[in-house]
Design a protein around this motif. Structure first.
Motif, PDB file in Angstrom:
ATOM      1  N   GLY A   1     -36.921   6.356   8.189  1.00 23.33           N
ATOM      2  CA  GLY A   1     -37.955   5.528   8.794  1.00 23.33           C
ATOM      3  C   GLY A   1     -39.226   6.279   9.124  1.00 23.33           C
ATOM      4  N   GLU A   2     -39.162   7.624   9.160  1.00 27.17           N
ATOM      5  CA  GLU A   2     -40.345   8.438   9.445  1.00 27.17           C
ATOM      6  C   GLU A   2     -41.114   8.783   8.190  1.00 27.17           C
TER       7      GLU A   2
ATOM      8  N   THR B   1     -31.331   6.203   9.484  1.00 19.75           N
ATOM      9  CA  THR B   1     -32.454   6.026  10.401  1.00 19.75           C
ATOM     10  C   THR B   1     -31.955   5.422  11.700  1.00 19.75           C
TER      11      THR B   1
ATOM     12  N   ARG C   1     -34.303   3.670  13.415  1.00 19.04           N
ATOM     13  CA  ARG C   1     -35.318   2.639  13.595  1.00 19.04           C
ATOM     14  C   ARG C   1     -34.808   1.287  13.114  1.00 19.04           C
TER      15      ARG C   1
ATOM     16  N   ILE D   1     -35.483  -1.091  10.669  1.00 21.86           N
ATOM     17  CA  ILE D   1     -36.264  -1.097   9.438  1.00 21.86           C
ATOM     18  C   ILE D   1     -36.898  -2.465   9.194  1.00 21.86           C
TER      19      ILE D   1
ATOM     20  N   GLU E   1     -39.930  -2.609  11.106  1.00 22.25           N
ATOM     21  CA  GLU E   1     -40.949  -1.759  10.505  1.00 22.25           C
ATOM     22  C   GLU E   1     -41.576  -2.447   9.298  1.00 22.25           C
TER      23      GLU E   1
ATOM     24  N   ARG F   1     -44.167  -5.078  10.458  1.00 25.62           N
ATOM     25  CA  ARG F   1     -45.462  -4.557  10.908  1.00 25.62           C
ATOM     26  C   ARG F   1     -46.153  -3.710   9.846  1.00 25.62           C
TER      27      ARG F   1
ATOM     28  N   ALA G   1     -45.099  -0.945   8.185  1.00 21.61           N
ATOM     29  CA  ALA G   1     -44.904   0.506   8.218  1.00 21.61           C
ATOM     30  C   ALA G   1     -43.846   0.972   7.227  1.00 21.61           C
ATOM     31  N   PHE G   2     -43.136   0.048   6.584  1.00 25.91           N
ATOM     32  CA  PHE G   2     -42.107   0.429   5.618  1.00 25.91           C
ATOM     33  C   PHE G   2     -42.107  -0.583   4.484  1.00 25.91           C
TER      34      PHE G   2
ATOM     35  N   ASN H   1     -43.364   9.407  20.051  1.00 27.66           N
ATOM     36  CA  ASN H   1     -43.241   7.954  20.213  1.00 27.66           C
ATOM     37  C   ASN H   1     -42.768   7.595  21.618  1.00 27.66           C
TER      38      ASN H   1
END
Length: 547
Positions: A243-244, A281, A283, A285, A288, A291, A293-294, A532
């Protein structure tokens, strides 16, 4: 229908049963007792918990014992069983009958539905009956909880194929251990196993590490060097903290997943690779993706099958064995002849704690206890204070938090005096001096320009945010951000755990003199995760200072 039942054969042998629960794209297994009643539902107190919105909190009861019967408990979405059919109709659609506060007999191998969840009662495998804890668990891995046993059984099935696996779970739950198990159980076990933490490398080095480079591709490239993708040829590549991964780099990884070819930096001809991808991960996903981001297409490629590792607080039966294992390892490193035992009181404290850092935090706590323990057993006094008595005292300038189990002050109570101030007398107010004018009974006049406004009335207490911040400002309050008395237990627990985690971040920053990299190592998390959390908790970004 399988007419047999555990214990009903002539020799009196008992074959254990289990439930196979199919919810969406996941399959879980739950063992059944030889006899008795098993409550099925979404509530935490159920014997078999099914986390599906179509399942009621207490949906149904399975009566285990000749015969098997499923009883509906007045569920919202119903309990369905199959209707008996004639042999001529077996090729047609399988018809279901809904139970409404009724029960029906089922056979081994027959399915029934709780809402949209399909459940089948079957016999446990013979090897699982003899060694239930070691069937699909490699040596050296502690697995006791039923949810973890089902997870490792599902991982063993997925390991036989070449499908990509996405491991989800909170930080420190053991995602890396599960990834190594997938490799060890796969046909590629003799091949290389390569790990890459996507959050540990900056984007400028990530491409070179993953794809490799040719000679003279850039300044300092004195010779060609294969990347991790080529190094994992014939084996498994584990991408931790996927996720990063920077958004610009995700398109390049997607191309590799689709074509199974890698092009080195500065190269002209792509090289074919044969490897399996396992990603992990902590997070969400899907959030993410929402929004931006992925990449959604990369998620679909990585998520051939998803395995969710439950947090340690849902695996209480594993806390004791894990603590013993970590204690023995710590004592070997300290060159102690024998490891002390863990007292029942200390074990009770460990099992009652929430463990926001999961297994990684448990290891740190046990290593600390191994150093501080002076007797032949680990006692509660050898454990960190916040485990038994709530969060540790805050640093100067930070908000003071109530200890675990303390009663929050009533909403109308006056604020506590600041340090160094004189507290007001507890008795009645002294009479006014002769000639003084009593205060008016009406509303107070507005303050004059430049004067300090009076404090807010007790009838309108300040509102605090979830991280101990005021609704109007962003700084931490000077007093405890106690949850409202009417909040339920889970909300209180969430607020308390956020406060504990914020306090741990503050203490780590204080001990590392503002060095965020050192603070992240103290907490056992990545630097990006620490940043974060600093932003989420409203902590001012520290500046390095001499330690």
């Amino acid at each position: 229908m399988d007419e047999g039942f555990p214990g009903s054969d002539a020799r009196g042998s008992c074959t254990p049963l289990r439930l196979a629960i199919v919810a969406g794209s996941t399959i879980a297994f739950a063992p059944l007792p030889p006899r008795g009643c098993v409550v099925l539902g979404r509530d935490e107190g159920c014997d078999v918990r099914i986390d599906d919105r179509s399942v009621s909190r207490r949906h149904a009861v399975l009566h285990v014992g000749p015969p098997l019967r499923i009883e509906d408990l007045g569920s919202a979405n119903g309990t369905f069983v199959g209707e008996p059919q004639l042999p001529a109709l077996t090729a047609r659609t399988h018809r279901l009958r809904r139970l409404s506060r009724d029960s029906a007999e089922i056979g081994i191998g027959e399915r029934f539905n709780l809402g949209a969840t399909t459940i089948v009662v079957g016999r446990a495998p013979a090897e699982a009956a003899t060694e239930p804890d070691c069937c699909h668990v490699p040596a050296g891995v502690v697995v006791r909880a039923p949810a973890m046993l089902g997870l490792y059984e599902q991982a063993a099935r997925a390991a036989r194929s070449l499908i990509s696996v996405l491991i989800l779970g909170e930080t420190g739950v053991g995602k890396e251990v599960l990834a190594r198990t997938l490799h060890a159980r796969s046909p590629r076990a003799s091949g290389p196993y390569v790990e890459l933490n996507c959050a540990a490398l900056p984007p400028s080095l990530l491409e070179s590490e993953l794809f490799g480079h040719e000679k003279s591709a850039f300044t300092g490239a004195t010779q060609a060097r294969p990347g991790l993708l080529e190094s994992a040829h014939g084996g498994t590549l584990f991408l931790d903290e996927i996720g990063e991964l920077p958004l610009a780099f995700q398109a390049k990884l997607l191309r590799v997943l689709e074509d199974r070819k890698v092009l080195r930096i500065g190269g002209r001809a792509p090289r074919r690779i044969d490897l399996r991808f396992v990603a992990a991960t902590n997070r969400d996903i899907e959030a993410e993706i929402a929004r931006g981001a992925f990449r959604q297409d990369l998620y679909f490629r990585l998520n051939g099958i998803s395995l969710v590792v439950p947090p340690l607080r849902e695996r209480v039966s594993e806390i004791g064995p894990l603590a013993v294992r970590f204690l023995e390892e710590a004592c070997r490193q300290l060159e102690q002849r024998s490891a002390p035992r863990i007292s029942p009181e200390a074990l009770a404290v460990l099992e009652a704690y929430f463990w926001p850092g999961n297994v990684r935090e448990l290891r740190n706590v046990i290593e600390r206890a191994a150093v501080l323990c002076a007797g032949d057993s680990v006692e509660p006094v050898d454990l960190p204070p916040h485990l038994a008595y709530g969060p540790a005292p805050p640093l100067s300038g930070s908000a003071s938090l109530p200890s675990r189990g303390s009663t929050p002050p009533p909403s109308g109570s006056p604020p506590l005096p600041s340090r160094g101030s004189t507290p007001p007398p507890s008795g009645p107010a002294p009479p006014s001096s002769r000639g003084s004018t009593p205060p008016p009974s009406g509303p107070a006049p507005p303050p004059s320009r430049g004067s300090t406004p009076p404090p807010a009335s007790d009838a309108t207490p300040a509102r605090w945010g979830p991280e101990g911040e005021t609704a109007e400002g962003t700084g931490p309050p000077a007093e405890a951000a106690a949850p409202p008395p009417g909040a339920d237990a889970m909300a209180r627990l969430r607020l308390e755990m956020k406060a504990v985690d914020r306090q741990r971040v503050l203490e780590a920053l204080e001990q590392s003199a503002g060095n965020q990299t050192r603070a992240a190592k103290l907490l056992g998390i990545s630097l990006r995760t620490l940043i974060n959390r600093i932003d989420a908790y409203g902590i001012p970004r520290p500046r390095k200072r001499p330690p």
